[in-house]
Each structure stands twice: as structure tokens, then as C-alpha cells.
Design a protein around this motif. Structure first.
Motif, PDB file in Angstrom:
ATOM      1  N   SER A 143       0.839  -1.198   0.000  1.00  0.00           N
ATOM      2  CA  SER A 143       0.000   0.000   0.000  1.00  0.00           C
ATOM      3  C   SER A 143       0.873   1.246   0.000  1.00  0.00           C
ATOM      4  O   SER A 143       2.003   1.223   0.476  1.00  0.00           O
ATOM      5  N   TYR A 154      -6.341   1.328  -6.330  1.00  0.00           N
ATOM      6  CA  TYR A 154      -5.397   0.372  -6.898  1.00  0.00           C
ATOM      7  C   TYR A 154      -6.092  -0.415  -7.995  1.00  0.00           C
ATOM      8  O   TYR A 154      -7.138  -1.024  -7.755  1.00  0.00           O
ATOM      9  N   SER A 159      -4.135  -3.643  -3.542  1.00  0.00           N
ATOM     10  CA  SER A 159      -3.259  -3.321  -2.415  1.00  0.00           C
ATOM     11  C   SER A 159      -3.264  -4.466  -1.416  1.00  0.00           C
ATOM     12  O   SER A 159      -4.259  -5.168  -1.264  1.00  0.00           O
ATOM     13  N   ASP A 161      -3.230  -3.959   1.607  1.00  0.00           N
ATOM     14  CA  ASP A 161      -3.999  -3.466   2.742  1.00  0.00           C
ATOM     15  C   ASP A 161      -5.495  -3.503   2.414  1.00  0.00           C
ATOM     16  O   ASP A 161      -5.949  -2.802   1.512  1.00  0.00           O
ATOM     17  N   ASP A 164      -7.632  -0.374   1.803  1.00  0.00           N
ATOM     18  CA  ASP A 164      -7.517   0.426   0.581  1.00  0.00           C
ATOM     19  C   ASP A 164      -8.621   0.032  -0.398  1.00  0.00           C
ATOM     20  O   ASP A 164      -9.282  -0.991  -0.224  1.00  0.00           O
ATOM     21  N   SER A 166      -9.387  -1.306  -4.002  1.00  0.00           N
ATOM     22  CA  SER A 166      -8.710  -1.999  -5.097  1.00  0.00           C
ATOM     23  C   SER A 166      -9.713  -2.593  -6.073  1.00  0.00           C
ATOM     24  O   SER A 166     -10.795  -3.022  -5.678  1.00  0.00           O
TER      25      SER A 166
END
Lengths: 344, 344
Positions: A143, A154, A159, A161, A164, A166
Motif C-alpha cells: 500500500s 489500486y 493493495s 492493505d 484500501d 482496489s
DNA sequence: CTGTTAGCGCATTCAA
DNA sequence: TTGAATGCGCTAACAG
């Protein structure tokens, strides 16, 4: 004539106050006239517009951005050297943003974390409204962290993480799609040749294949064969496979490149595609898929749509709309060509 | 903790005056300390830098640009949908600019003049310091004109206007290179299969081939065969050609794709490459060139260098250095692989 | 309807 | 060595 042949900037660019002076109005009025804001007499507006055209005035977006806090720019941070994934994603993002409304900074980090950090800083310094991070595989990537003052999405590579946002291709569903199509084509002895096992894409596609085979009451012929994402491997693997299991009638290839190798070997072995053996692959990279004999049935990852979605998420976040964190999986679509169904 | 999980911008970004306040100095001093300008006491500078770090201050490049008239950004205006040419050129440009120093706006006009104009306006409005126009073929393209207040360089596709600055691959020299290599490999019965005759690239490469053959005291076998830039055409054309002229021992293919088709047919006809027939092609598109049997000897257009050169021209023009107008032709380089010289 | 005024965030004089 | 003032180009209040 404001002709400057060398292309070097000649003199100052016209400013709004130049326009105002020529039109004989105040700065504020000129601004309103040009932006269609506020109540301005039609005649006045006309004068201003003419003055602007006369000196080919171009509003300075920097100054505007400084005021309203938005630049109308987005950063695309990538490590996809070959541009195979990033370009469709870029196009999708441009679509979503609307041509000319938003401009995209494209930065290539070349797989180097230091360079990525440099680019990230440069983007933030230029006050982009958001950042799309495009990886070169579907494996989760580190990340950028949460200390970034603008929305980050993303794309392609999610990611690591989970908090996040994505968006990544649904390779598992793709694997299912491939098998279901082969089964629909009447195939039951299906094998799989794919790329390196360390790639999530290879694993996920294989998982999807196994799932769908199970649902169809079938078993994979042999084991999934993992190695290079190359035509060479496609050739070699299929040669081995058919020596061992001569009755294979369907192959799932992990990429179009691998599939091209498989087609080569089929030709060498005198197996006719799709009559004797049907082949499905992944990526739908047109240059490979539409130039083979026969053309390749392939699963397209819908990258352009992925780009559009990423852009949409960015917008939503900017507008304050809640964007659900986590990894979203975008299904691919099957593009049917001659390697599974013969042309009549 | 300045953590914002949703990625939405939380609060205002720190400004220089925030930093100044915390450090207990004036705006001006803070500015000098951060930019290393003017005489600032070491202790003071230290305090300012700490304050800046503390609130993770990022200078606002927009404001700076507004003052010094330079944005440190360049626009890359392209119509190269597939990104085959534009990506190496972009990378070269980034190299020349230095990562993070200059950022590149990538705009895809998709071959649409209207959209191109939109993007051009957007770029000018954003006050890019220069523009690189990347075409998708080497055919001359319409000029953007000379009413543009920043330097413009045309890359790959030159401008139709000779007073513009253009850099394009030297396809004629490439054609020579191909033949000279085949001759050096001991070939004398050389044929050419290439793309559509309307493309300058096809013509120029053919011209170079004829030049070099003449110099070597040879004649082309048959006539240059112009048609699609595709594997299909490579296959079909070589089949026709070898039926008519069975003693051909060298082929110049207009692209890697065409060469792949030629290789296919050679295999079908039982001709061994490179022993019986040597094949040289153009583009050095790795995905195609390094996956064939054998791998392709190909002429690389040095696109990355082309990008670097374009960027350099932009810089020179910005700095006021005179840039010679006209079309500069960048020679390619021969990348030798197994289709002309067998591995031992 | 139009003009005056006050900033956006920063770099740069010029005094102190 | 430091700070107050000015302005980059523009928009957004307000007041006329």
C-alpha cells in the motif's frame, strides 16, 4: 501575426486583465462573461469574448486551481513497462473523466520503490485530485499508506492493505468461464497449461478451472502445468502433455502466448484445432489472438472498464461519496473465436 | 494520527504559513529556509524544516508555477491506441527529464481531430512547458500550427510542415541495414514482404532495401509485396512467393508480425530458418520477436532514444537554445537473433 | 448589471 | 539575518 516558428514562447501569454482592458470592462466582469457566470449583459459578454479571441486568451488553469482547490488532474502511477495493461486502463479512465475535463499524469516507476516515491511526491506537489496505482500483475502490492491527502485506487494489482480501495480482474471466475465454455463445446478431457505458480493470476485461474470441472463432474487431465508465461512453454508443455494423455480434447492456456505455443504443437502433432482439440486462453491480447491459425478464443479482462471504474471511485471519493474499501473483482468476458468453434 | 482510511482528503493541506507559524518565523523566512535561498541562520532553518516535517508540509507547485511561469510539466499528445510506440517514447522522455522533475500529461486523441484539439486546449490551459506529439505511423501528420505558445516536437510521425521540429525513424536506412545484414550472411536471392503501400514506412523501408541491393550488385527477387501488416499476409505472401521463386534464400519482412507469418509458412514448406532462408524484420517487438521459432532478427527503431531526443529538443527550446526546424531521421539498430544466424 | 476588494499559496523585492 | 509588503492570474464575495 503571432507566429513563432521556433516554437519558443513569444512574450507573455494573454491574461484576463488584458482582455478586460481591451473590452473596456473590469476584471470581474470579464471573468463572469468568459465563464458564463453571474448576470452579464449580452452585449458586454459579446465584447469580452471578442477581445478574448482577438488576443487568443487562454485562461490559466493554475490560477483557477489555486482558488478552488481542484486541479482536474489525476496521477496514474504504474510499473507496467510494456504498457500492456496500463494503456487500456488509461483509456477507460479518460473515458470516465471525459476528454479534456481531466488530464492524467502518467508516471512509470519501473518497478523501483524509490522512483515510485519520487513520482508520488511529485504528483502530490502538483496537487492531483486523485491517484490510480496500476500494477503489472494481479499479485497484491504494498500500500502507499494512508497519509495521502487524496483518494487512491489500486487497479489490476490490488493493495495488500484491505482498507484500501482496489479493483482487480476476477481470474477465478475467468477460469470457470473457460471450462464452462469448453464443456459447452462438448469437451470432457481438459488439461491446463499456465504461467509461473508464484503468480496469483496463475493460481486463481487454475482454481477457477478446478471449481468448474468439479461442478461439471469432470476431472482435470494430469495436473495444471505451471511455468513460464511464454510461447516456448506452451509448445513444450503441450508436447509433453499429449504424449502422456493422447485423448485430451480441450486445453485451457494461462495466456494467449502460451496458447500460441499450444497451437504450434497441435499443428506439429497433426491435431486439428478446434475439431480435435479446443483451446481457450486468457488476456485477449488482440495482436496475438487474432493472428493465429485459428484465431484464439480468449478471456478478456475488461481492462478498459476497470479503468473506468477506478476513475469513478476516485470521483466518488472526491465528491465525498463513500467508497467501500476492499478488493473488488471484475469479471472478464469470453471472446469466442476459431480455436473453440470452427467457422462455417 | 492523520490517517484517512477512505482516502478522502481530510482537512486542508498544510501551507507554508502554517509552517511559519509553528516555527515562529515569518512567511518569507520559512520560504527561504525551505528552498535554501537567501541567508537564513542555520538554527532558524532547522526549526523551519522540523515544523514542515511535523505537519508533513508539501509545497504547492501550482502556486510556484503561477509565480515563475513554469510548471515543470509536458504534454504528450498521441493517437497511438495500442501504446506500442508511445510507451517507449514516454519512457525516453521521462529519462531525459529526470524522474519526478518533470511530469508528463498523456492524452490519447484516438485519431480524432476534435478530441485532439480538446486535449491541446486542456494542455495549454494547464500551462504545460512543452508538447510532444506522437503519431501512430511514420506518415507525416498535420501540423498543430504555430500559434502555440510553447515548444512543440513531433515524434514518430513528423509534421507536414517543414518549419516544425520533427524526429522520426530512418526507415530507409533501416531497409539498407536489413539487406546489408542478409548479404553479410551470404544471401543473394532476397525478397521483400511488407505492409500497405500507402504507409510511408512500407515505402521507405522498400526504398532502402532497393538501394542496398543495388549497391551490392543484386536485384530483388520478384517485386516488393505490399499488403496488410499481419501474420496472415506474411503467411500468404511467402507461400505465393516461394511457389514462384523456390530459390529465395533471404526475406525482408516489413514487420515482426509479417515475419512470424513467413516463419510459419517456411515451417509448412519444410524450409529451415535460417539455414535455407534467413529472415529479417522491423520493429523488434519483443513479444513477437523473442517467442518465435527461431527468434527474429529485427530492426529496432530506438524509440526510447527518440523520446529522449524529443524531450531534449523541448528543453532546448524552453531554454531559448535554437532548435533547428525540419525532420530529423533517427537510425535504427539491428538486433540479431536466430532467424538469420543459427545458434551454435 | 457592473466594478471594487480580498484572497488562493508562494517567492521575491526591499527595509529594518 | 529577518520580516512586511507586493504580485503571479484568477474567482468570489460584496457594494454600487
Amino acid at each position: 501575426m503571432s507566429d513563432n516558428r521556433t516554437g519558443t514562447a513569444g512574450g507573455r501569454a494573454a491574461t484576463l486583465s488584458d482582455v478586460a482592458k481591451i473590452a473596456g470592462v473590469s476584471l470581474a466582469t470579464a471573468s463572469k462573461a468568459i465563464n458564463g457566470r453571474g448576470e452579464v449583459a449580452a452585449a458586454t459578454r459579446q465584447r469580452v469574448l471578442e477581445a478574448a479571441k482577438k488576443i487568443s486568451f487562454t485562461p490559466n488553469e493554475l490560477a483557477r486551481s489555486l482558488i478552488n482547490g481542484r486541479t482536474g488532474t489525476v496521477g496514474l502511477l504504474t510499473s507496467d513497462l510494456e504498457g500492456r495493461f496500463v494503456i487500456p486502463i488509461l483509456m477507460g479512465a479518460e473515458d470516465a473523466f471525459g476528454a479534456g475535463q481531466v488530464n492524467v499524469f502518467l508516471c512509470d516507476a519501473r518497478g523501483d520503490a524509490i522512483r515510485e516515491q519520487h513520482h508520488l511526491n511529485a504528483l502530490l506537489t502538483r496537487r492531483v485530485d486523485g491517484i490510480i496505482v496500476v500494477g503489472r500483475s494481479t499479485d497484491p502490492r504494498p500500500s502507499l499508506g494512508h497519509n495521502i491527502p487524496v483518494p487512491v485506487v489500486y487497479a489490476y494489482a490490488p493493495s495488500e492493505d484491505p482498507t484500501d480501495v482496489s479493483i482487480t480482474p476476477d481470474n477465478r471466475a475467468g477460469g470457470r468461464l473457460a471450462v464452462e465454455h469448453l464443456v459447452a463445446c462438448g469437451r470432457s478431457k481438459i488439461a491446463m497449461i499456465t504461467g509461473e505458480a508464484v503468480y496469483a493470476a496463475a493460481q486463481d485461474r487454475a482454481d477457477g478451472v478446478m471449481d468448474a470441472l468439479g461442478d461439471a463432474g469432470l476431472e482435470l487431465v494430469g495436473r495444471p502445468m505451471f511455468s513460464e508465461w511464454s510461447e516456448h512453454w506452451g509448445r513444450d508443455a503441450s508436447a509433453m502433455l499429449f504424449r502422456q494423455f493422447p485423448d485430451i480434447d480441450g486445453v485451457v492456456a494461462g495466456s494467449d502466448q502460451i496458447a500460441r505455443g499450444v497451437l504450434d504443437t497441435m499443428r506439429d502433432l497433426g491435431r486439428e484445432v478446434p475439431h480435435d482439440v479446443a483451446v481457450v486462453s486468457f488476456d485477449n491480447w488482440e495482436i496475438l489472438a487474432t493472428n493465429s491459425r485459428p484465431e484464439l478464443t480468449s478471456i478478456d479482462a475488461n481492462l478498459q472498464q476497470l479503468g473506468r471504474m477506478a476513475a469513478t471511485r476516485i470521483f466518488d471519493a472526491i465528491d465525498g461519496t463513500a467508497v467501500a474499501p476492499g478488493v473488488e473483482h471484475l469479471p472478464g468476458r469470453l471472446v469466442i473465436r476459431g480455436s473453440t468453434i470452427a467457422r462455417r
